[in-house]
Design a protein around this motif. Structure first.
Motif, PDB file in Angstrom:
ATOM      1  N   GLY A  27      24.359  -1.271  48.870  1.00 19.18           N
ATOM      2  CA  GLY A  27      25.472  -0.431  48.434  1.00 19.18           C
ATOM      3  C   GLY A  27      26.685  -1.250  48.047  1.00 19.18           C
ATOM      4  N   HIS A  28      26.979  -2.281  48.843  1.00 25.98           N
ATOM      5  CA  HIS A  28      28.122  -3.153  48.555  1.00 25.98           C
ATOM      6  C   HIS A  28      27.951  -3.841  47.205  1.00 25.98           C
ATOM      7  CE1 HIS A  28      31.374  -6.029  49.248  1.00 25.98           C
ATOM      8  NE2 HIS A  28      30.532  -6.979  48.887  1.00 25.98           N
ATOM      9  N   GLY A  80      27.493  12.720  62.375  1.00 20.24           N
ATOM     10  CA  GLY A  80      27.639  11.270  62.346  1.00 20.24           C
ATOM     11  C   GLY A  80      27.511  10.667  60.967  1.00 20.24           C
ATOM     12  N   THR A  81      26.850   9.530  60.910  1.00 21.82           N
ATOM     13  CA  THR A  81      26.745   8.732  59.693  1.00 21.82           C
ATOM     14  C   THR A  81      26.021   9.473  58.579  1.00 21.82           C
ATOM     15  OG1 THR A  81      26.682   6.699  61.004  1.00 21.82           O
ATOM     16  CG2 THR A  81      25.838   6.569  58.752  1.00 21.82           C
ATOM     17  N   ARG A  82      26.591   9.427  57.368  1.00 27.32           N
ATOM     18  CA  ARG A  82      25.917   9.866  56.145  1.00 27.32           C
ATOM     19  C   ARG A  82      25.942   8.660  55.225  1.00 27.32           C
ATOM     20  NH1 ARG A  82      25.592  14.956  54.810  1.00 27.32           N
ATOM     21  NH2 ARG A  82      23.755  14.193  53.718  1.00 27.32           N
ATOM     22  N   ILE A  83      24.903   7.848  55.273  1.00 28.16           N
ATOM     23  CA  ILE A  83      24.961   6.525  54.662  1.00 28.16           C
ATOM     24  C   ILE A  83      25.007   6.561  53.143  1.00 28.16           C
ATOM     25  CG2 ILE A  83      22.475   6.024  54.445  1.00 28.16           C
ATOM     26  CD1 ILE A  83      23.246   3.248  55.835  1.00 28.16           C
ATOM     27  N   TYR A  84      24.574   7.679  52.535  1.00 27.25           N
ATOM     28  CA  TYR A  84      24.614   7.791  51.081  1.00 27.25           C
ATOM     29  C   TYR A  84      25.716   8.744  50.602  1.00 27.25           C
ATOM     30  CZ  TYR A  84      20.082   5.449  51.233  1.00 27.25           C
ATOM     31  OH  TYR A  84      19.060   4.541  51.455  1.00 27.25           O
ATOM     32  N   GLY A  89      29.834   6.869  52.426  1.00 25.35           N
ATOM     33  CA  GLY A  89      28.565   6.175  52.582  1.00 25.35           C
ATOM     34  C   GLY A  89      28.589   4.707  52.209  1.00 25.35           C
ATOM     35  N   ALA A  90      28.277   3.858  53.183  1.00 27.62           N
ATOM     36  CA  ALA A  90      28.217   2.417  52.913  1.00 27.62           C
ATOM     37  C   ALA A  90      27.105   2.076  51.939  1.00 27.62           C
ATOM     38  CB  ALA A  90      28.011   1.660  54.223  1.00 27.62           C
ATOM     39  N   GLY A  91      26.111   2.953  51.814  1.00 33.40           N
ATOM     40  CA  GLY A  91      25.000   2.697  50.914  1.00 33.40           C
ATOM     41  C   GLY A  91      25.160   3.314  49.544  1.00 33.40           C
ATOM     42  N   VAL A  98      35.179   5.452  52.383  1.00 36.38           N
ATOM     43  CA  VAL A  98      36.253   5.755  53.331  1.00 36.38           C
ATOM     44  C   VAL A  98      35.827   5.365  54.747  1.00 36.38           C
ATOM     45  CG1 VAL A  98      37.671   7.579  54.343  1.00 36.38           C
ATOM     46  CG2 VAL A  98      37.064   7.674  51.913  1.00 36.38           C
ATOM     47  N   LYS A  99      36.711   4.684  55.449  1.00 35.74           N
ATOM     48  CA  LYS A  99      36.512   4.373  56.869  1.00 35.74           C
ATOM     49  C   LYS A  99      37.334   5.371  57.688  1.00 35.74           C
ATOM     50  CE  LYS A  99      35.657  -0.570  56.154  1.00 35.74           C
ATOM     51  NZ  LYS A  99      35.629  -0.477  54.681  1.00 35.74           N
ATOM     52  N   ILE A 100      36.688   6.043  58.641  1.00 38.48           N
ATOM     53  CA  ILE A 100      37.316   7.141  59.372  1.00 38.48           C
ATOM     54  C   ILE A 100      37.614   6.738  60.809  1.00 38.48           C
ATOM     55  CG2 ILE A 100      37.008   9.506  60.190  1.00 38.48           C
ATOM     56  CD1 ILE A 100      35.277  10.037  57.771  1.00 38.48           C
TER      57      ILE A 100
END
Length: 222
Positions: A27-28, A80-84, A89-91, A98-100
């Motif tokens: 993702g990065h 929790g995490t939703r990676i996409y 999403g980090a992916g 966004v960092k929460i």
């Protein structure tokens, strides 16, 4: 003496964390590619060559593809995490991301919009502001123990949202009425946190169990 957990569950957790790390790294790199794509002044020949390379890379993503309503194993839905996620999403190649951080009465998000999120030259697209606030306000409902779906979102755009500037997104639950949840939110900048760029008031509704199962069939596996 520290003893590492062993057994099938420990192995599964390690594999899941390894998968998350790989998704985050991809993702990065994809976000870097997207930003370079919308900023480049490369020649047509270079762009055609890069397009061929991207097609080749895309062809390497083989194997099973998840279905439309399938919840990824790396996610912790709904709380929790939703990676996409296209917001957090980090992916995701679309997310800022966004960092929460939890606060005493809600949530704070932090991100920086790039040229890929541009509306007016030098400023973020108004739809991006709405998406940022909708996400944070929905997560504020979850943090308050009342997961809900957006019913209405009233936006007020006070000032243009600058690109390449650290933004702060605030969200908090302000009240409830049966299954309705009332939430307020705002976007400011880290350099001037007292000056609201965008504000919003939203109404969310916590779906009943039957409706939730119909909307999110993937939850039934839990």
């Amino acid at each position: 003496m520290h003893i590492s957990p062993t057994g099938p569950s420990a192995t599964a957790n390690e594999e899941l964390e390894h998968q998350k790390a790989a998704i985050t790294r991809l993702g990065h790199e994809l976000r870097g590619l997207v930003e370079a794509t919308v900023r480049t002044a490369a020649s047509p020949e270079t762009l055609h060559r890069v397009a061929d390379g991207v097609r080749t890379i895309t062809g390497q993503l083989t194997g099973r593809r998840r279905a439309r309503a399938e919840i990824p194993e790396v996610d912790e839905f709904p709380a929790g995490t939703r990676i996409y996620s296209p917001v957090t999403g980090a992916g995701s190649p679309l997310a800022p991301p966004v960092k929460i951080t939890p606060t005493a009465d809600g949530l704070t998000g932090e991100c920086t919009l790039g040229i890929a999120h541009e509306g007016p030259p030098g400023y973020g697209h108004g739809g991006m502001s709405a998406m940022l606030l909708d996400e944070l306000m929905g997560r504020a409902c979850v943090a308050a123990g009342m997961p809900g779906l957006t019913v209405s979102l009233q936006m007020r755009y006070h000032r243009p949202v600058p690109l390449e500037t650290t933004l702060l997104i605030l969200a908090r639950v302000t009240g409830t009425d049966d299954r309705k949840i009332f939430v307020s939110g705002s976007i400011t900048s880290r350099t001037d946190p007292d000056a609201s760029l965008v504000t919003a008031d939203g109404v969310f509704v916590a779906p009943d169990l039957h409706r939730a199962r119909a909307l999110f069939p993937g939850l039934q596996r839990a």
